[in-house]
Design a protein around this motif. Structure first.
Motif, PDB file in Angstrom:
ATOM      1  N   PRO A   1     -23.762 -57.320  76.548  1.00 22.93           N
ATOM      2  CA  PRO A   1     -22.682 -57.177  77.529  1.00 22.93           C
ATOM      3  C   PRO A   1     -21.522 -56.313  77.031  1.00 22.93           C
ATOM      4  O   PRO A   1     -20.990 -55.485  77.762  1.00 22.93           O
ATOM      5  CB  PRO A   1     -22.214 -58.612  77.746  1.00 22.93           C
ATOM      6  CG  PRO A   1     -23.388 -59.455  77.435  1.00 22.93           C
ATOM      7  CD  PRO A   1     -24.164 -58.724  76.380  1.00 22.93           C
ATOM      8  N   ARG A   2     -21.161 -56.502  75.753  1.00 26.29           N
ATOM      9  CA  ARG A   2     -19.965 -55.805  75.266  1.00 26.29           C
ATOM     10  C   ARG A   2     -20.180 -54.312  75.085  1.00 26.29           C
ATOM     11  O   ARG A   2     -19.233 -53.555  74.980  1.00 26.29           O
ATOM     12  CB  ARG A   2     -19.505 -56.416  73.947  1.00 26.29           C
ATOM     13  CG  ARG A   2     -20.555 -56.358  72.859  1.00 26.29           C
ATOM     14  CD  ARG A   2     -19.932 -56.741  71.542  1.00 26.29           C
ATOM     15  NE  ARG A   2     -20.964 -56.909  70.520  1.00 26.29           N
ATOM     16  CZ  ARG A   2     -20.712 -57.002  69.237  1.00 26.29           C
ATOM     17  NH1 ARG A   2     -19.463 -56.947  68.824  1.00 26.29           N
ATOM     18  NH2 ARG A   2     -21.674 -57.173  68.367  1.00 26.29           N
ATOM     19  N   ASP A   3     -21.468 -53.893  75.022  1.00 26.20           N
ATOM     20  CA  ASP A   3     -21.740 -52.474  74.809  1.00 26.20           C
ATOM     21  C   ASP A   3     -21.986 -51.725  76.112  1.00 26.20           C
ATOM     22  O   ASP A   3     -22.431 -50.588  76.099  1.00 26.20           O
ATOM     23  CB  ASP A   3     -22.972 -52.316  73.903  1.00 26.20           C
ATOM     24  CG  ASP A   3     -22.747 -52.976  72.560  1.00 26.20           C
ATOM     25  OD1 ASP A   3     -21.586 -52.947  72.097  1.00 26.20           O
ATOM     26  OD2 ASP A   3     -23.700 -53.529  71.988  1.00 26.20           O
ATOM     27  N   ARG A   4     -21.717 -52.366  77.238  1.00 26.64           N
ATOM     28  CA  ARG A   4     -22.082 -51.750  78.505  1.00 26.64           C
ATOM     29  C   ARG A   4     -20.949 -50.974  79.150  1.00 26.64           C
ATOM     30  O   ARG A   4     -21.162 -50.210  80.080  1.00 26.64           O
ATOM     31  CB  ARG A   4     -22.543 -52.827  79.496  1.00 26.64           C
ATOM     32  CG  ARG A   4     -23.818 -53.480  79.051  1.00 26.64           C
ATOM     33  CD  ARG A   4     -24.393 -54.367  80.106  1.00 26.64           C
ATOM     34  NE  ARG A   4     -25.705 -54.822  79.646  1.00 26.64           N
ATOM     35  CZ  ARG A   4     -26.703 -55.152  80.436  1.00 26.64           C
ATOM     36  NH1 ARG A   4     -26.544 -55.130  81.738  1.00 26.64           N
ATOM     37  NH2 ARG A   4     -27.848 -55.537  79.943  1.00 26.64           N
ATOM     38  N   GLY A   5     -19.728 -51.231  78.721  1.00 24.89           N
ATOM     39  CA  GLY A   5     -18.602 -50.566  79.355  1.00 24.89           C
ATOM     40  C   GLY A   5     -18.265 -51.158  80.711  1.00 24.89           C
ATOM     41  O   GLY A   5     -17.799 -50.470  81.610  1.00 24.89           O
ATOM     42  N   ILE A   6     -18.492 -52.453  80.845  1.00 22.39           N
ATOM     43  CA  ILE A   6     -18.160 -53.123  82.099  1.00 22.39           C
ATOM     44  C   ILE A   6     -17.116 -54.206  81.823  1.00 22.39           C
ATOM     45  O   ILE A   6     -16.894 -54.588  80.680  1.00 22.39           O
ATOM     46  CB  ILE A   6     -19.398 -53.810  82.698  1.00 22.39           C
ATOM     47  CG1 ILE A   6     -20.086 -54.639  81.613  1.00 22.39           C
ATOM     48  CG2 ILE A   6     -20.358 -52.808  83.270  1.00 22.39           C
ATOM     49  CD1 ILE A   6     -20.401 -55.990  82.026  1.00 22.39           C
ATOM     50  N   SER A   7     -16.473 -54.672  82.860  1.00 24.00           N
ATOM     51  CA  SER A   7     -15.685 -55.882  82.699  1.00 24.00           C
ATOM     52  C   SER A   7     -15.854 -56.712  83.956  1.00 24.00           C
ATOM     53  O   SER A   7     -16.368 -56.229  84.958  1.00 24.00           O
ATOM     54  CB  SER A   7     -14.219 -55.572  82.440  1.00 24.00           C
ATOM     55  OG  SER A   7     -13.611 -55.131  83.615  1.00 24.00           O
ATOM     56  N   MET A   8     -15.441 -57.971  83.869  1.00 24.47           N
ATOM     57  CA  MET A   8     -15.818 -58.887  84.939  1.00 24.47           C
ATOM     58  C   MET A   8     -14.729 -59.919  85.191  1.00 24.47           C
ATOM     59  O   MET A   8     -14.075 -60.387  84.273  1.00 24.47           O
ATOM     60  CB  MET A   8     -17.123 -59.584  84.541  1.00 24.47           C
ATOM     61  CG  MET A   8     -17.667 -60.519  85.585  1.00 24.47           C
ATOM     62  SD  MET A   8     -19.444 -60.753  85.306  1.00 24.47           S
ATOM     63  CE  MET A   8     -19.792 -62.063  86.437  1.00 24.47           C
ATOM     64  N   VAL A   9     -14.562 -60.258  86.459  1.00 24.32           N
ATOM     65  CA  VAL A   9     -13.704 -61.379  86.841  1.00 24.32           C
ATOM     66  C   VAL A   9     -14.625 -62.489  87.326  1.00 24.32           C
ATOM     67  O   VAL A   9     -15.437 -62.269  88.220  1.00 24.32           O
ATOM     68  CB  VAL A   9     -12.729 -60.986  87.968  1.00 24.32           C
ATOM     69  CG1 VAL A   9     -11.899 -62.190  88.394  1.00 24.32           C
ATOM     70  CG2 VAL A   9     -11.831 -59.859  87.515  1.00 24.32           C
ATOM     71  N   PHE A  10     -14.494 -63.651  86.714  1.00 21.22           N
ATOM     72  CA  PHE A  10     -15.384 -64.752  87.060  1.00 21.22           C
ATOM     73  C   PHE A  10     -14.829 -65.556  88.225  1.00 21.22           C
ATOM     74  O   PHE A  10     -13.621 -65.591  88.456  1.00 21.22           O
ATOM     75  CB  PHE A  10     -15.568 -65.681  85.863  1.00 21.22           C
ATOM     76  CG  PHE A  10     -16.375 -65.077  84.756  1.00 21.22           C
ATOM     77  CD1 PHE A  10     -17.700 -65.414  84.587  1.00 21.22           C
ATOM     78  CD2 PHE A  10     -15.805 -64.171  83.882  1.00 21.22           C
ATOM     79  CE1 PHE A  10     -18.450 -64.860  83.563  1.00 21.22           C
ATOM     80  CE2 PHE A  10     -16.543 -63.608  82.856  1.00 21.22           C
ATOM     81  CZ  PHE A  10     -17.870 -63.958  82.697  1.00 21.22           C
ATOM     82  N   GLN A  11     -15.750 -66.227  88.904  1.00 23.86           N
ATOM     83  CA  GLN A  11     -15.342 -67.019  90.057  1.00 23.86           C
ATOM     84  C   GLN A  11     -14.369 -68.137  89.662  1.00 23.86           C
ATOM     85  O   GLN A  11     -13.380 -68.371  90.326  1.00 23.86           O
ATOM     86  CB  GLN A  11     -16.570 -67.632  90.728  1.00 23.86           C
ATOM     87  CG  GLN A  11     -16.215 -68.483  91.933  1.00 23.86           C
ATOM     88  CD  GLN A  11     -17.436 -68.888  92.726  1.00 23.86           C
ATOM     89  OE1 GLN A  11     -18.554 -68.559  92.372  1.00 23.86           O
ATOM     90  NE2 GLN A  11     -17.222 -69.583  93.817  1.00 23.86           N
TER      91      GLN A  11
END
Ligand SMILES: Nc1ncnc2c1ncn2[C@@H]1O[C@H](COP(=O)(O)OP(=O)(O)O)[C@@H](O)[C@H]1O
Ligand SMILES: [Mg+2]
Lengths: 360, 363
Positions: free
Chosen positions: B74-84
């Motif tokens: 996950p950390r190497d993907r260049g994404i970020s996320m907001v969880f429910q």
């Protein structure tokens, strides 16, 4: 109106009786402990010659010396008789040997240190006035010091016990914690059966595993060693740790770890930065259980140690050996209780977080 | 526009019987705001988690900026996320929460502070930086989660039902703010929701999912006016579209759709592909605002009002047409009363026709 007053009275009566019962139960639990504590500060004279016992140990003793044709006489104030009573030899003179004996006697029986010079100066006053009353400070910790002096191996055994406790905590927390994490986070076949299964270990009396353990430990070359003993204790503690840590880890949402994975760390980092700090209260509780469990354990320790006993074994053996010196044994017991109390106080913050209603 | 994210043929199978996602193909363009919309259990979260790398794919590939990230951490993907459920860390202050990823990247302290403060300003939590999450309201926690995700300047910004735990009023406010933030940052975003009005109001394109598959991809107008299936028409809109089972009869240039309530004549030109449906049953869909009150002479059918639901700006009128509840939207000024008889007609250019068997759009 009348009715509501009645109801009020009834309610307060009920509340009062509840408090009385609660206070009574608390007293029943606390009183013996307090008495034990109090006893550990008493001198031999207080222990055996005064009845009823005072609740609070005294900090000094009062003496009187007078003189007649046979020589000098020493008296001590007996708090239950409320009068001076004869103490030590029937009579003594001011010879070097007599005074040395007397000083020693006072030290052993009354826990007071009075030097020969002091006695000499008191005697000169007696020669002049006929009698003298004086008080001397009691050495409160005399029993504790004496316990460690007379009980062979008490000092090193404390160290050994600490080592056993430390190893037990380390082993049970690392293995139990990892297993608990697995139980909390992963699904696998037979998970529930396994989880119940680990409790079976605790259902056998300590002695029943202690004896086979002697053989196993002997083969491992760990008999009579702190590490060996802590292995045995860890067996029971691990199942405890598994249950506590599993419930702690379950209460920490997986999404907190997943967020850490997304925001730049790996599984180990997520555990280190997020899960571990949040689980700390639970882990501290486990550590406390492991500490108390191993620190106080006697039965397995007696079976599994020989020349390197743990402190509880030393206290226990002192207890069954000595018919007389109760106050010494209480000093030993209090010494044994102290580290457990201190340890609990140190981690109480975490325990409160865990069970004190403060949410993590 | 350049394609940022490309999902090709991805699927997720949780166990023998349970599929999270059955098949999914999707291209997200640069700076686009995509909304995954669908009822609960349709696989939206699963899709998100596969893109984020929190869930392994069973099949298919995920490309981000042309690079295959299917098997990356996950950390190497260049994404970020907001969880429910926000998933902000309760033992760290707001500042530490937001700064977490920057600290791990070993960015100088000064720069971290600057970036955190900038982001905090953007989501309006600059006063809360020293607080612990436990001292924040749900809305504030939501903003912290948002800031934490924004501060890393990701290639792709994932949000899984970020507003669903907020109360109704705050949800609408946050909706607007989120869209404003998106316009400002231009971050390519995937937003998950089961709330169709949220999807309509925020999306550049909506991806409607059902049972682990995509049903329709399109702009809000596409999915509203050209719904691909009965499911979509019935899912989008407040209230959603009304449906009638009708019999299709083609006679030369005239097509007649009949059922027990009305005979609707439509011209063949506009409905070329109805040719195959002569003598068959089809489904007619009509949106509530496309039913008009008309003079008796122009009426297609008439019906008594069953319920009136005033909404302020308009009123929703429910009719009982042969045990089929039909809802229509009427301007607020129209004076109506319970049990009034209404004469009704459909807006002819707004008819939705669907195959009865496949439930897919015909026209
Ligand atoms: N961890 C899981 N294990 C097994 N089945 C799961 C898991 N997560 C989701 N599912 C199943 O996958 C389907 C899609 O779930 P999900 O992606 O969470 O739907 P949504 O987010 O659209 O509500 C559901 O049927 C759900 O029961
Ligand atoms: Mg979901």
């Amino acid at each position: 109106m009348n009715n509501s007053i009645k109801r009020n009275i009834f309610r307060s009566a009920r509340l009062t009786s509840l408090y009385i019962v609660v206070a009574g139960i608390a007293l029943i639990i606390i009183f013996p402990l307090f008495f034990l504590f109090s006893f550990s500060f008493m001198s031999d004279y207080e222990t055996y010659s005064e009845w009823p016992k005072p609740l609070v140990p005294s900090v000094k003793a009062e003496f009187m010396i007078d003189k007649d044709s046979e020589g000098y006489h020493l008296y001590i104030y007996n708090k239950s008789k409320k009068d001076f009573a004869g103490f030590g030899p029937i009579s003594f003179n001011n010879s070097e040997t007599d005074l040395t004996k007397l000083s020693k006697y006072i030290k052993i029986q009354a826990n007071c240190k009075i030097s020969i010079e002091d006695i000499n100066s008191y005697l000169s006053i007696v020669d002049r006035d006929g009698e003298i009353r004086f008080s001397a400070r009691k050495d409160l910790f005399a029993n504790y010091i004496l316990f460690f002096q007379v009980t062979r191996d008490a000092g090193p055994s404390v160290l050994r016990s600490l080592m056993v406790a430390l190893f037990t905590i380390l082993i049970s927390l690392s293995i139990g914690g990892m297993a608990g994490y697995a139980f909390a986070r992963y699904f696998f076949k037979g998970k529930n059966i396994l989880k119940i299964g680990v409790l079976f270990v605790r259902m056998f009396p300590a002695v029943s595993i202690a004896i086979p353990m002697v053989i196993i430990l002997a083969k491992m070359g760990l008999t009579d060693k702190p590490l060996g003993l802590s292995l045995v204790y860890a067996v029971g503690q691990i199942s405890m740790s598994i249950w506590v840590t599993a419930s702690v880890f379950m209460s920490i949402p997986v999404s907190l770890e997943e967020a850490a994975l997304i925001f730049g760390t790996n599984r180990i980092g997520a555990f280190w930065h997020i899960t571990l700090p949040l689980a700390l209260p639970g882990l501290a509780a486990c550590a406390m259980y492991a500490f108390i469990g191993s620190w106080n354990e006697v039965i397995s320790a007696i079976v599994l140690t020989q020349f390197n006993p743990t402190f509880p074994v030393v206290v226990y053996k002192a207890l069954i050996r000595s018919q007389s010196q109760v106050n010494l044994i209480t000093a030993g017991s209090i010494t044994q209780a102290l580290p457990a109390i201190i340890f609990t106080l140190i981690i109480r913050k975490y325990i409160l977080q865990m069970w004190g209603g403060v949410k993590v | 526009m350049a394609v940022t994210l490309e999902l090709s043929n991805i699927a997720k199978r949780y166990s023998k019987k349970v599929w999270g996602v059955k098949k999914m193909d999707l291209q997200v363009k640069n700076k686009e705001f995509i909304v995954l919309l669908g009822p609960s259990g349709c696989g939206k979260t699963t899709t998100m988690r596969m893109v984020a790398g929190l869930e392994e794919v069973t099949r298919g590939t995920i490309l981000l900026d042309g690079k295959d990230i299917t098997d990356k951490a996950p950390r190497d993907r260049g994404i970020s996320m907001v969880f429910q459920n926000y998933a902000i860390w309760p033992h760290m202050t707001v500042f530490d929460n937001i700064a977490f990823s920057l600290k791990l990247q070993k960015i100088p302290k000064k720069e971290i502070r600057l970036r955190v403060e900038d982001t905090a300003q953007m989501v309006k939590i600059q006063e809360l930086l020293e607080r612990l999450p436990g001292q924040l309201s749900g809305g504030q926690q939501q903003r912290v989660a948002l800031a934490r995700a924004l501060v890393v300047k990701p290639k792709l910004f994932l949000m899984d039902e970020p507003l669903s735990n907020l109360d109704a009023k705050l949800r609408v406010i946050m909706r607007t703010e989120l869209k404003a933030i998106h316009l400002k940052t231009g971050a390519t975003s995937i937003f998950v929701t089961h709330d169709q009005s949220e999807a309509m109001s925020m999306a550049d394109r909506i991806v409607i999912m059902k049972d682990g598959e995509i049903v329709q991809i399109g702009t809000p107008d596409d999915v509203y006016f050209r719904s691909a299936s009965v499911f979509v028409a019935g899912f989008i809109g407040t209230p959603p579209a009304n449906f009638f089972n009708v019999h299709c009869h083609i006679d030369g240039k005239d097509i007649t759709l009949t059922n027990e309530n009305f005979n609707l004549s439509i011209s063949r030109e506009r409905f070329e592909n109805l040719a195959d449906y002569e003598g068959k049953n089809i489904i007619l869909g009509i949106r509530p605002e496309d039913i008009e009150i008309v003079e008796e002479s122009e009426a297609l059918f008439s019906n008594e009002i069953m319920v009136i639901e005033p909404q302020g700006s308009h009123q929703v009128v429910a009719l009982n047409v042969s045990d089929n509840i039909v809802k229509m939207i009427v301007p607020a000024e129209t004076k109506l009363q319970y049990n009034d008889t209404l004469f009704l007609n459909f807006k002819m250019n707004r008819l939705h026709l669907f195959d009865s068997d496949t439930e897919l759009r015909i026209n």
